[in-house]
Design a protein around this motif. Structure first.
Motif, PDB file in Angstrom:
ATOM      1  N   SER A 195       2.913   1.416  -3.722  1.00  0.00           N
ATOM      2  CA  SER A 195       2.303   1.302  -5.053  1.00  0.00           C
ATOM      3  C   SER A 195       1.933   2.662  -5.636  1.00  0.00           C
ATOM      4  O   SER A 195       2.273   2.967  -6.804  1.00  0.00           O
ATOM      5  CB  SER A 195       1.076   0.401  -4.993  1.00  0.00           C
ATOM      6  OG  SER A 195       0.133   0.884  -4.050  1.00  0.00           O
ATOM      7  N   THR A 196       1.261   3.497  -4.872  1.00  0.00           N
ATOM      8  CA  THR A 196       0.828   4.802  -5.385  1.00  0.00           C
ATOM      9  C   THR A 196       2.019   5.686  -5.724  1.00  0.00           C
ATOM     10  O   THR A 196       2.058   6.314  -6.793  1.00  0.00           O
ATOM     11  CB  THR A 196      -0.066   5.508  -4.355  1.00  0.00           C
ATOM     12  OG1 THR A 196      -1.183   4.671  -4.053  1.00  0.00           O
ATOM     13  CG2 THR A 196      -0.567   6.833  -4.897  1.00  0.00           C
ATOM     14  N   ASP A 242       0.819  -1.214   0.000  1.00  0.00           N
ATOM     15  CA  ASP A 242       0.000   0.000   0.000  1.00  0.00           C
ATOM     16  C   ASP A 242       0.850   1.260   0.000  1.00  0.00           C
ATOM     17  O   ASP A 242       0.555   2.228  -0.705  1.00  0.00           O
ATOM     18  CB  ASP A 242      -0.921   0.005   1.221  1.00  0.00           C
ATOM     19  CG  ASP A 242      -2.035  -1.015   1.108  1.00  0.00           C
ATOM     20  OD1 ASP A 242      -2.305  -1.474  -0.013  1.00  0.00           O
ATOM     21  OD2 ASP A 242      -2.624  -1.362   2.147  1.00  0.00           O
ATOM     22  N   LEU A 288       0.050  -3.078  -6.856  1.00  0.00           N
ATOM     23  CA  LEU A 288      -1.368  -2.764  -6.851  1.00  0.00           C
ATOM     24  C   LEU A 288      -2.188  -4.010  -7.177  1.00  0.00           C
ATOM     25  O   LEU A 288      -3.223  -4.283  -6.553  1.00  0.00           O
ATOM     26  CB  LEU A 288      -1.645  -1.660  -7.881  1.00  0.00           C
ATOM     27  CG  LEU A 288      -2.990  -0.924  -7.774  1.00  0.00           C
ATOM     28  CD1 LEU A 288      -3.113  -0.232  -6.421  1.00  0.00           C
ATOM     29  CD2 LEU A 288      -3.127   0.082  -8.901  1.00  0.00           C
ATOM     30  N   ARG A 296      -2.269  -6.594  -4.250  1.00  0.00           N
ATOM     31  CA  ARG A 296      -2.977  -6.228  -3.015  1.00  0.00           C
ATOM     32  C   ARG A 296      -4.253  -7.029  -2.820  1.00  0.00           C
ATOM     33  O   ARG A 296      -4.587  -7.425  -1.696  1.00  0.00           O
ATOM     34  CB  ARG A 296      -3.281  -4.721  -3.033  1.00  0.00           C
ATOM     35  CG  ARG A 296      -3.820  -4.193  -1.723  1.00  0.00           C
ATOM     36  CD  ARG A 296      -2.820  -4.410  -0.597  1.00  0.00           C
ATOM     37  NE  ARG A 296      -3.388  -4.056   0.688  1.00  0.00           N
ATOM     38  CZ  ARG A 296      -4.037  -4.889   1.477  1.00  0.00           C
ATOM     39  NH1 ARG A 296      -4.213  -6.153   1.107  1.00  0.00           N
ATOM     40  NH2 ARG A 296      -4.511  -4.494   2.637  1.00  0.00           N
TER      41      ARG A 296
END
Length: 332
Positions: free
Chosen positions: A94-95, A91, A252, A255
């Motif tokens: 990834s962004t 988490d 992503l 997840r």
């Protein structure tokens, strides 16, 4: 009418024997009054010990279930914590990995370092042991499921170095993680997942998550791609940005798989908690039944104890009286 008399030695012997019997009776009755249970269970139940033996067997089995469920509860909780560590890494990165561009050299370097540390933390989490028993090794609980993080990362670098492009390197890493002769041979040290463990009468629970599961391999692969930002022999800004993009997309996508594993473990945790509650209730009921079966009447036991104490005092008085006799006293 004939009269039978006892000599002094015989009389002394009879008094000692009577006193010993009364003392033994007092000890037994004192125990029963104190504990509320019969000292001689077989006599109390008139030799019918079958029902009591059945209760003891059931209680012994429930005690074994209690130990098993406690152990599984600890393992399930630790497994959930380790999966949470991997989910946090995925988490958090990834962004940011998907948002970075080739021109952000410093940011790329920082993200590469974060991905590398995340990879090492993930491997350490998967290599977690509880009480000397590895969590993610399947039945090979005596050893960690993966080789050390640094050694694994070095192997990944070796697999991807020499590729023509970042895409080729990513493809090579994909093949290595899926190939039975790749990750499963060079990094994996565990065994097949174990079977179900009895947690209640007619019920088993199974903690079967291993580091070889596809969901965990996907997460490791995503973190490894992020580590290649700084570790790969391709150092151009475009190649580094490409590794960041591949890593972000992989994490992503992984997840949802991690969430599935977490849900699977959560269901096992719930199953264990329900079994513990049922077993505890059943054990309490059986303990009450057993106590009732071997219990004595408190009033009756206290009355008999008082009578025995009175008999003992009488024996002491008689003994003292006989001890003080003499010829002079007899002739008076």
């Amino acid at each position: 009418m004939s009269m039978i008399s006892l000599g002094d030695l015989a009389q002394s012997f009879l008094l000692r024997r009577s006193m010993g019997a009364v003392k033994s009776s007092i000890a037994t009755l004192s125990q029963e009054v104190t504990t509320g249970r019969a000292a001689d269970t077989a006599r109390h139940l008139r030799g019918t010990l079958g029902p009591l033996a059945a209760l003891d067997r059931s209680l012994s089995q429930l005690s074994a279930y209690a130990r098993t469920t406690t152990d599984m509860q600890v393992r399930a909780s630790a497994t959930q914590t380790a999966l949470g560590t991997l989910a946090t890494q995925a988490d958090a990165l990834s962004t940011d990995l998907l948002a970075v561009s080739a021109g952000q050299t410093g940011t790329l370097t920082a993200l590469g370092n974060r991905a590398e540390q995340g990879f090492l933390s993930a491997v350490a989490a998967l290599n977690t042991s509880i009480g000397g028993s590895a969590l993610f090794s399947g039945m090979a609980v005596d050893q960690p499921p993966l080789i050390a993080g640094e050694a694994l990362l070095s192997r990944i670098v070796a697999v991807t170095n020499g590729a023509s492009t970042a895409r080729d390197a990513a493809n090579a890493l994909e093949v290595w993680f899926e190939d039975p002769a790749g990750f499963a041979t060079e990094a994996w040290r565990g065994a097949a997942a174990g079977g179900g463990v009895p947690i209640a009468a007619g019920e088993t629970a199974r903690l079967d998550v291993t580091a070889l599961d596809p969901e965990l391999r996907e997460t490791l692969k995503g973190l490894a791609l992020g580590a290649l930002i700084n570790r790969s022999d391709q150092t151009s800004p475009d190649a580094r940005a490409a590794f960041a993009g591949f890593a972000g997309e992989g994490l992503l996508a992984a997840r949802s798989g991690l969430a599935t594993l977490q849900g699977r473990v959560a269901r096992v945790e719930g199953q264990i908690a329900e079994a513990q509650s049922r077993n505890s209730s059943e054990s309490s009921a059986l303990q009450i039944a057993r106590t009732s079966m071997v219990a004595v009447d408190d009033y009756d036991a206290a009355t008999r104890l008082s009578d025995a104490e009175t008999r003992l005092e009488t024996l002491y008085a008689v003994t003292a009286r006989l001890s003080s006799l003499s010829l002079t006293e007899y002739l008076r």
